[in-house]
Design an enzyme around this catalytic site. Sequence first.
Site, PDB file in Angstrom:
ATOM      1  N   VAL A 176      23.148 -77.470  50.776  1.00 25.48           N
ATOM      2  CA  VAL A 176      24.562 -77.636  51.084  1.00 25.48           C
ATOM      3  C   VAL A 176      25.059 -78.888  50.372  1.00 25.48           C
ATOM      4  CG1 VAL A 176      26.277 -78.006  52.906  1.00 25.48           C
ATOM      5  CG2 VAL A 176      24.389 -76.420  53.288  1.00 25.48           C
ATOM      6  N   SER A 207      22.552 -81.500  52.441  1.00 16.00           N
ATOM      7  CA  SER A 207      21.324 -81.066  53.113  1.00 16.00           C
ATOM      8  C   SER A 207      20.559 -80.107  52.217  1.00 16.00           C
ATOM      9  CB  SER A 207      21.702 -80.399  54.443  1.00 16.00           C
ATOM     10  OG  SER A 207      20.979 -79.226  54.649  1.00 16.00           O
ATOM     11  N   GLU A 256      35.225 -75.153  54.481  1.00 16.20           N
ATOM     12  CA  GLU A 256      35.740 -76.473  54.844  1.00 16.20           C
ATOM     13  C   GLU A 256      34.576 -77.436  55.126  1.00 16.20           C
ATOM     14  OE1 GLU A 256      38.393 -78.269  58.578  1.00 16.20           O
ATOM     15  OE2 GLU A 256      37.731 -76.187  58.554  1.00 16.20           O
ATOM     16  N   ASP A 275      26.344 -71.850  60.214  1.00 13.75           N
ATOM     17  CA  ASP A 275      25.158 -71.055  59.896  1.00 13.75           C
ATOM     18  C   ASP A 275      25.205 -69.657  60.533  1.00 13.75           C
ATOM     19  OD1 ASP A 275      22.809 -70.686  58.632  1.00 13.75           O
ATOM     20  OD2 ASP A 275      21.657 -72.164  59.750  1.00 13.75           O
ATOM     21  N   ASP A 313      21.332 -67.265  65.900  1.00 15.82           N
ATOM     22  CA  ASP A 313      20.542 -68.494  65.672  1.00 15.82           C
ATOM     23  C   ASP A 313      21.305 -69.677  66.264  1.00 15.82           C
ATOM     24  OD1 ASP A 313      18.499 -70.148  64.812  1.00 15.82           O
ATOM     25  OD2 ASP A 313      19.128 -70.167  62.709  1.00 15.82           O
ATOM     26  N   ASN A 371      22.516 -75.763  64.805  1.00 21.27           N
ATOM     27  CA  ASN A 371      23.579 -75.033  64.112  1.00 21.27           C
ATOM     28  C   ASN A 371      24.941 -75.264  64.755  1.00 21.27           C
ATOM     29  OD1 ASN A 371      22.139 -74.013  61.950  1.00 21.27           O
ATOM     30  ND2 ASN A 371      21.393 -72.256  63.122  1.00 21.27           N
TER      31      ASN A 371
HETATM   32  N1  LIG Z   1      30.875 -76.990  56.692  1.00 23.17           N
HETATM   33  C1  LIG Z   1      30.013 -78.003  56.768  1.00 23.17           C
HETATM   34  N2  LIG Z   1      30.461 -79.280  56.859  1.00 23.17           N
HETATM   35  C2  LIG Z   1      29.580 -80.317  56.932  1.00 23.17           C
HETATM   36  N3  LIG Z   1      28.233 -80.165  56.916  1.00 23.17           N
HETATM   37  C3  LIG Z   1      27.725 -78.914  56.832  1.00 23.17           C
HETATM   38  C4  LIG Z   1      28.587 -77.783  56.753  1.00 23.17           C
HETATM   39  N4  LIG Z   1      27.815 -76.670  56.673  1.00 23.17           N
HETATM   40  C5  LIG Z   1      26.542 -77.092  56.702  1.00 23.17           C
HETATM   41  N5  LIG Z   1      26.467 -78.434  56.801  1.00 23.17           N
HETATM   42  C6  LIG Z   1      25.230 -79.242  56.843  1.00 23.17           C
HETATM   43  O1  LIG Z   1      24.229 -78.578  56.097  1.00 23.17           O
HETATM   44  C7  LIG Z   1      23.123 -78.236  56.934  1.00 23.17           C
HETATM   45  C8  LIG Z   1      22.571 -76.862  56.571  1.00 23.17           C
HETATM   46  O2  LIG Z   1      23.563 -75.884  56.784  1.00 23.17           O
HETATM   47  P1  LIG Z   1      23.227 -74.506  57.469  1.00 23.17           P
HETATM   48  O3  LIG Z   1      22.726 -74.726  58.851  1.00 23.17           O
HETATM   49  O4  LIG Z   1      24.415 -73.623  57.287  1.00 23.17           O
HETATM   50  O5  LIG Z   1      22.073 -74.001  56.512  1.00 23.17           O
HETATM   51  P2  LIG Z   1      20.652 -73.371  56.860  1.00 23.17           P
HETATM   52  O6  LIG Z   1      20.759 -71.921  56.634  1.00 23.17           O
HETATM   53  O7  LIG Z   1      20.164 -73.884  58.168  1.00 23.17           O
HETATM   54  O8  LIG Z   1      19.802 -73.923  55.724  1.00 23.17           O
HETATM   55  P3  LIG Z   1      18.231 -73.948  55.747  1.00 23.17           P
HETATM   56  O9  LIG Z   1      17.760 -72.918  56.738  1.00 23.17           O
HETATM   57  O10 LIG Z   1      17.898 -73.649  54.364  1.00 23.17           O
HETATM   58  O11 LIG Z   1      17.963 -75.366  56.200  1.00 23.17           O
HETATM   59  C9  LIG Z   1      23.649 -78.308  58.346  1.00 23.17           C
HETATM   60  O12 LIG Z   1      22.630 -78.635  59.236  1.00 23.17           O
HETATM   61  C10 LIG Z   1      24.710 -79.390  58.255  1.00 23.17           C
HETATM   62  O13 LIG Z   1      24.125 -80.658  58.381  1.00 23.17           O
HETATM   63 MG   LIG Z   2      21.059 -74.245  60.002  1.00 19.94          MG
END
Ligand SMILES: Nc1ncnc2c1ncn2[C@@H]1O[C@H](COP(=O)(O)OP(=O)(O)OP(=O)(O)O)[C@@H](O)[C@H]1O
Ligand SMILES: [Mg+2]
Length: 231
Positions: free
Chosen positions: A46, A39, A123, A185, A168, A173
């Site tokens: 990520v 993503s 993980e 997140d 959030d 999330n």
């Molecule tokens: N541990 C994980 N395993 C699988 N997928 C993950 C994991 N962590 C995050 N993701 C994927 O990555 C995406 C973004 O992660 P996260 O929500 O932590 O970031 P974010 O801070 O929302 O990023 P941004 O605001 O820049 O979009 C999630 O929506 C999910 O699809």
């Molecule tokens: Mg997020």
Amino acid sequence: MKYREIWKVYSKVFDLTTLNVLEELKEDKFILEDLSIVSEGKEAVVCRSGDKAIKIYKIMNISYKRQIKYLEADPRIRSFPKTQVGVIYTWVKKEFKNLRKMFKSLISVPAPYVYKKNVLVMEFIGDEEPAPLLHEVIDKLEDKEKVFFDIVEEYRKIYHKARLVHGDFSEYNLLYYKGKIYVIDVSQSIPNYSPAASEYLEKDIENLLFIGNRLGVKLDKLELKRMLNIL
Ligand SMILES: Nc1ncnc2c1ncn2[C@@H]1O[C@H](COP(=O)(O)OP(=O)(O)OP(=O)(O)O)[C@@H](O)[C@H]1O
Ligand SMILES: [Mg+2]
């Protein structure tokens, strides 16, 4: 090297330091050579490396001012450098600590492994494909009511066991994998005794009510607060 290829694409947002951090994490066997992108958001990219998810924060992100505000709301953080790099490193450390606190409190979160500078390794939730967001599957779920009560239970543990407020909490999330909810997140989460905690909590409760609505569970704020044991 595969991530050198990725770096070529992302060299506008990733600096040389990030590449070095990835090298070091590889040398220390936290990650493998292969990286694929899961993503890309405003603040972070990520990636996946085998059974690990790697959240890489962009140093030059546009949310820097907002992040300072969130860091200042956290009484655990006394002072931090207000440079772009300083803010990001503090942010990642905070996310890792929150994740570890939740993991130790037996909340369903990805297991935290390590953080270094702007990179956090945890993980990976999923199999060949990453687990979907709750948002993507919410309409198709069979056992909607059970899923809602599982989500409420995770929030109850976040508040009472990890003693944090998520800040959030939404269907964007939460991951849904093999019938189980995973909270992700957690960078903005703050202790439940922080001056700003009640504001964060109110927002999360509104979002929980919205998720309840989406999952066909009708309840009001007071009932939800009772379920969460927060009154
Ligand atoms: N541990 C994980 N395993 C699988 N997928 C993950 C994991 N962590 C995050 N993701 C994927 O990555 C995406 C973004 O992660 P996260 O929500 O932590 O970031 P974010 O801070 O929302 O990023 P941004 O605001 O820049 O979009 C999630 O929506 C999910 O699809
Ligand atoms: Mg997020």
